[in-house]
Scaffold this active site. Structure first.
Site, PDB file in Angstrom:
ATOM      1  N   TYR A 190      29.969 -21.615  41.524  1.00  6.60           N
ATOM      2  CA  TYR A 190      31.018 -20.845  40.825  1.00  6.60           C
ATOM      3  C   TYR A 190      32.405 -21.450  41.012  1.00  6.60           C
ATOM      4  O   TYR A 190      33.415 -20.757  40.916  1.00  6.60           O
ATOM      5  CB  TYR A 190      31.018 -19.380  41.254  1.00  6.60           C
ATOM      6  N   ILE A 197      37.908 -20.555  40.776  1.00  8.64           N
ATOM      7  CA  ILE A 197      36.766 -19.844  41.352  1.00  8.64           C
ATOM      8  C   ILE A 197      36.412 -18.663  40.462  1.00  8.64           C
ATOM      9  O   ILE A 197      37.275 -17.828  40.145  1.00  8.64           O
ATOM     10  CB  ILE A 197      37.084 -19.362  42.777  1.00  8.64           C
ATOM     11  N   CYS A 198      35.141 -18.595  40.088  1.00 10.31           N
ATOM     12  CA  CYS A 198      34.674 -17.513  39.230  1.00 10.31           C
ATOM     13  C   CYS A 198      34.166 -16.369  40.112  1.00 10.31           C
ATOM     14  O   CYS A 198      32.996 -16.337  40.501  1.00 10.31           O
ATOM     15  CB  CYS A 198      33.559 -18.034  38.317  1.00 10.31           C
ATOM     16  N   MET A 199      35.097 -15.445  40.427  1.00 11.38           N
ATOM     17  CA  MET A 199      34.761 -14.263  41.226  1.00 11.38           C
ATOM     18  C   MET A 199      35.494 -13.065  40.655  1.00 11.38           C
ATOM     19  O   MET A 199      36.720 -13.108  40.478  1.00 11.38           O
ATOM     20  CB  MET A 199      35.149 -14.467  42.696  1.00 11.38           C
TER      21      MET A 199
END
EC number: 2.3.2.23
Length: 271
Positions: A190, A197-199
């Protein structure tokens, strides 16, 4: 005898000149007329001065200018309101009280978090201030799951930590920080272009003011392993460093995508 008569005549002439009421009145009037005029002039001046200095007249005179300028003052106030509160000199308004309060809240929160991170006994993360800026942190992630491929990569490449940059906005902790990976260059996990950052918890929709930096970093470490993150070993690709500009653009794009389609677990290659 003649001499005596002359003396008597002189005496009478003298008495007539000095005792004649008409003559005496005229002489007195002539003499006092000038004095009276002067005295009247003096008295008039004094009287006028005294009248103008009475509290009532002073009050009226002081009220007169205010009446003349009240309209102008009202006009100035309206112009300032219409102009957004800017003064005629173009000076900026003072810092809003709520902004000062937000700065104090952010400072106290970050100071507290720094102290708590220093108390950690597991050496999970360490923090350094970027350019001595309390609102810009360089965070070193020293540990991930030791059974993961990423941990094996770290051992084989002698990578002691994963370095991230975390910047805190003005209204933190009520808004999430912006976090991105600096080094090493990672694939999957991610972590997207520029180190974004893919969060979901890093977005306004998924953020909570109760989240600490330590908690966010533990979640990130878990997502790296879940997304099968690896250290890039491709010679040409690994030389290209992550950049903040690219990370911000990528993060903005992925937030729009997830807001449209929902925050479901995407394919590993898509983040």
């Amino acid at each position: 005898m003649a001499t005596l008569l002359r003396k008597i005549g002189l005496i009478r002439l003298h008495d007539r000149d000095t005792e004649d009421p008409k003559h005496h009145h005229q002489g007195s009037f002539k003499g006092t007329k000038g004095n009276q005029k002067n005295n009247m002039k003096h008295c008039n001046t004094s009287s006028e001065s005294n009248i103008l200095n009475t509290p009532e007249i002073k009050a009226k005179r002081s009220e007169q200018p205010s009446k003349d300028t009240s309209g102008k003052q009202g006009k100035d106030v309206k112009e300032k309101q219409a102009g957004g509160g800017k003064s005629s000199g173009g000076s900026l308004p003072p810092l809003a009280p709520h902004r000062q309060h937000c700065t104090q809240v952010r400072t106290r929160r970050l100071m507290k978090e720094l102290q708590e991170i220093k108390r950690l006994g597991d050496n999970f993360i360490t923090v350094e201030l970027a350019d001595d800026n309390l609102f810009d942190w360089n965070v070193k992630l020293h540990q991930v799951d030791k059974d993961s491929a990423l941990w094996q990569d770290m051992k084989e490449t002698n990578t002691e930590f994963i370095l991230l940059n975390v910047s805190f906005p003005d209204n933190f902790p009520f808004s999430p920080p912006f976090m991105r990976v600096l080094t090493p260059r990672l694939e999957n996990g991610y972590v997207l272009d520029g180190g974004a950052i893919c969060m979901e918890l890093l977005t306004p929709r998924g953020w909570s003011s109760a989240y600490t930096v330590e908690a966010v970093m533990r979640q990130f470490a878990a997502s790296l392993v879940k997304g099968q993150g690896r250290i890039c070993r491709k010679a040409g690709k690994c030389k290209k460093a992550f950049s903040r500009k690219e990370a911000e653009a990528t993060f903005k794009s992925l937030v729009k995508t997830h807001e449209k389609y929902g925050w479901v677990s995407p394919p590993v290659s898509d983040g």
